[in-house]
Structure formats: C-alpha cells, structure tokens
Design a protein around this motif. Sequence first.
Motif, PDB file in Angstrom:
ATOM      1  N   TYR A 175      56.226  36.176  54.627  1.00 59.21           N
ATOM      2  CA  TYR A 175      56.213  37.761  54.380  1.00 59.21           C
ATOM      3  C   TYR A 175      55.365  38.357  55.261  1.00 59.21           C
ATOM      4  O   TYR A 175      54.054  38.274  55.580  1.00 59.21           O
ATOM      5  N   VAL A 219      64.626  42.801  47.136  1.00 59.89           N
ATOM      6  CA  VAL A 219      64.714  41.351  46.481  1.00 59.89           C
ATOM      7  C   VAL A 219      64.508  40.399  47.865  1.00 59.89           C
ATOM      8  O   VAL A 219      65.324  40.463  48.734  1.00 59.89           O
ATOM      9  N   ASP A 264      63.281  36.086  48.500  1.00 58.26           N
ATOM     10  CA  ASP A 264      62.485  34.935  48.387  1.00 58.26           C
ATOM     11  C   ASP A 264      62.253  34.711  46.972  1.00 58.26           C
ATOM     12  O   ASP A 264      61.075  34.537  46.585  1.00 58.26           O
ATOM     13  N   TYR A 304      61.580  37.033  44.773  1.00 58.03           N
ATOM     14  CA  TYR A 304      60.812  38.150  44.125  1.00 58.03           C
ATOM     15  C   TYR A 304      61.399  39.563  44.268  1.00 58.03           C
ATOM     16  O   TYR A 304      62.067  39.871  45.196  1.00 58.03           O
ATOM     17  N   TYR A 327      60.464  43.443  44.754  1.00 63.01           N
ATOM     18  CA  TYR A 327      59.658  44.038  45.423  1.00 63.01           C
ATOM     19  C   TYR A 327      59.806  45.674  45.395  1.00 63.01           C
ATOM     20  O   TYR A 327      60.950  45.969  45.240  1.00 63.01           O
ATOM     21  N   ARG A 380      55.017  43.306  43.362  1.00 59.22           N
ATOM     22  CA  ARG A 380      56.085  42.397  43.341  1.00 59.22           C
ATOM     23  C   ARG A 380      56.019  41.606  42.003  1.00 59.22           C
ATOM     24  O   ARG A 380      54.984  41.325  41.539  1.00 59.22           O
ATOM     25  N   CYS A 381      57.280  41.070  41.736  1.00 61.98           N
ATOM     26  CA  CYS A 381      57.464  40.392  40.380  1.00 61.98           C
ATOM     27  C   CYS A 381      58.519  39.137  40.692  1.00 61.98           C
ATOM     28  O   CYS A 381      59.423  39.398  41.172  1.00 61.98           O
ATOM     29  N   SER A 382      58.033  37.972  40.093  1.00 57.49           N
ATOM     30  CA  SER A 382      59.171  36.896  39.966  1.00 57.49           C
ATOM     31  C   SER A 382      60.713  37.439  39.313  1.00 57.49           C
ATOM     32  O   SER A 382      60.441  37.911  38.530  1.00 57.49           O
ATOM     33  N   VAL A 383      61.725  37.057  40.032  1.00 50.36           N
ATOM     34  CA  VAL A 383      62.807  37.324  39.275  1.00 50.36           C
ATOM     35  C   VAL A 383      62.737  36.525  38.190  1.00 50.36           C
ATOM     36  O   VAL A 383      63.338  36.860  37.202  1.00 50.36           O
ATOM     37  N   ASP A 393      60.535  35.553  36.225  1.00 48.68           N
ATOM     38  CA  ASP A 393      59.571  36.189  35.094  1.00 48.68           C
ATOM     39  C   ASP A 393      60.680  37.330  34.603  1.00 48.68           C
ATOM     40  O   ASP A 393      60.488  37.486  33.199  1.00 48.68           O
ATOM     41  N   TRP A 421      53.799  42.297  37.147  1.00 47.19           N
ATOM     42  CA  TRP A 421      53.936  42.787  38.535  1.00 47.19           C
ATOM     43  C   TRP A 421      52.306  42.592  39.448  1.00 47.19           C
ATOM     44  O   TRP A 421      51.317  43.395  38.797  1.00 47.19           O
TER      45      TRP A 421
END
Length: 391
Positions: A2, A327, A329, A331, A333, A362-365, A367, A375
């Motif tokens: 990133y 979006v 990887d 995540y 954003y 960012r947050c895991s998809v 999740d 977040w």
Amino acid sequence: KYEAYRKSRELNALYYKDAETGEEVPLCARANCLHNGDDFCPASTGLYITGELRYYDGALYAFGSKRIEQKEGFDYYEGYYLLRYEPDGTGITELTQFDFNGEDVYGTTPVIHRGYVFGVFQSVIDKGERIENPITGDLMNHSTSGYVIAGYELATGKTVTLYSSLPQSGTGYNYTNPDFLTASGDSLYYSIPSYATWPNENLGGVYSIDLRTGEHKKLALDGEYIYHICPAGDLLLYEGSTGSVSTWYLYDCKTGESTALESYSNLMSANDGGFAKQVVTDGTYIYVEHFHTDSKPISEIEIYDMEMNLLSRTEYGEGLYLCDLMVQDGYLYTQVTGTTELLNNGKGGWGVHSGESHDLFRCSVDDLLRGKADWAYVLTTTEQEVYGDAD
C-alpha cells in the motif's frame, strides 16, 4: 504494498508514506529544503494550483494553473496544464498546456486509461458584454462557453481532441459542463445534467465516445430524465424518471444493456427519497454510499452482489461525511470528514478510532459483510488522498 501520498496540514506539503514502515518523507529531493512553499520545492511549491491528483505507473498526475504574478499580496494564475510529479521528488514536469482557443480553461479530475490522461475541459470562448441581472441588479458577463473532451498520450506526448461542444464566438451559448468522466474498455463515458436544454432539446443523459472510431453518441437509457449517475468500473448506476415514476437501473458498459433494479428502487423509495452518492466495485461486490433523509440526514455503506441484491448495510454516525471510496486488496478505504469520535447508534454503528477531520480509514470487506464495522485509522490528510498498488 500500500502506498499513500498526502498533504500535510502543517506545511501544506505533499508527503509519501510507506504503510509497512510508517515512514513519511516529503516528495522533494532538494538538499536542506524546508518544504515551506518555495517555488522550487516539488512537495510544497505555490507555483501551481491544482485539482485532485491521480497515481499511475509510478508517478502522480494533476491538472492545474501556473502562477504568473504576485502583486499586493495576491497570486495570479494563468494557463491550464497537465502536470507530472516525479516519484523521486526531483521535480514537477509540465507535460502539455491546454488552451482550445479560449480565454479561460479549467478541467475535471484526470482519468488515466490505456496510457492516456483524459479530461473534460470547460473553455470560455469570449466573456461577452456585461448585462444587468434583472433580479439582483448585478452586472454579469454574457459569456460564450463550451467543453472539450481530450486526451494526452503519455508515450508520445501527443494531445488528441475526442469531442468538442465549443460554440461560435459571440453567440452567447453556454453548454453545461459534464458531471463526470469515466473509462471502460474501448470507450469513455460522461454525463450531462438533466436540466441542461439548448435550445429546445433535452441534452441531459449519458454519452459515450468510442476510442477506436471516435463515434460520439447519447446512450439510450431507460427514463425520460436521468439522475444520480454513479460510475463503478464497467457499470453505471442511475435513476431513470418518467412522469412520476422513478426506477433505478444498472447499465453494463460492456454489453450496452440496462437492468431494472426493482428491489433497489423499492429500498430507495422506502428511505425518503434516498440516493446513491458514490459507488465502487471490485468485480465481486458493489459498494454504495447511500444517503437518505429519513427524519435526519444519514449515510450508510451498503454492499451488494453484482445483481444488486443487498448483502449488508452499515450506518455511520450523524455529522460524518465520506469521500473517495476505494476498494483494494480486501479493504474498503474512505476519507472521513467531520468529527470521528466513536458514534454507535445502537445499530452496529462505526467502530471509528480516534482521529481528526479529513482522516483516511479502512475496513475489511469481510468484516463489513459480517456487520462488524471496525474502521481503522490509516493516516491524516487535508484536501485529498491518492493511493495505489505500486507492485
């Protein structure tokens, strides 16, 4: 890996941050530079005033104007350029200047596709005579203006005009500037607001330009009037209205077909006239920031499958605003503006960690799909954030 470029609050300078090490360095290779706005500092120069930056193939690109004079405490800018910020901080290169024979030229955010930097450029042909506004009494220029869609080929340095709506000088015609420009496959797509009519024709809608043949056409979308058009990769989400009936559709740029979204239309109607503010997709899911005014302004992040069946919905707190969804990887954003204290309204809320305005989270998809909206703070920015996969 990133990568992020940000503008520092303290010095209004452009910085590079390595996500693995957390190290931040100004995008400037000058020895002993203070990064304090000196014209020759690539990270903080005031020589150019630019719009949003775009990352492509190891460099940053932006459209902007160049300062030509400083007088009595004011900066005066002229011209409109495509600029490249060298990734090693060695300088800023003026790749080309756009003029289109206009007195004033300004453009949209760059769209980089297939080795070209595309843009929509509004050009004022002449400012016309000054006429009194009958309502306010103010004097206003009765100008003549239009727009041009053009591209710059990075490999050859050639500029090509794909479409021009520039009227004849002195006619007083003012063609409405497009809302957005996006690219998919062999075509560019842009939209004109539905209120745009000239002289007796409804110009509003979505248009395409074939990059192979140059063919320019208005898409035959469903609905007499088209609203809330959101591009997402090869898809366009839009609302079509005929009479008092409004329906949401998903247009596939690859096939040229629109699919009516009955369940999504019902959802929008049930939420007090809500609409999609921005849409992104990774080819597996469609992510929508959905704004509605059910007693108070509320925004939500919704995840749909590719047929627009709702999979999850996460509401975030009042007073928070999102911009630049992306979006990457696994995540999602976004930049968050407004207070970013923990705001959980008893509905699963946002687990937003402490931060300030214009912060990147960012947050895991995965999740989000499970209804867990944790977040995580990534970094602080100001006007904009540019990120991409460097590897």
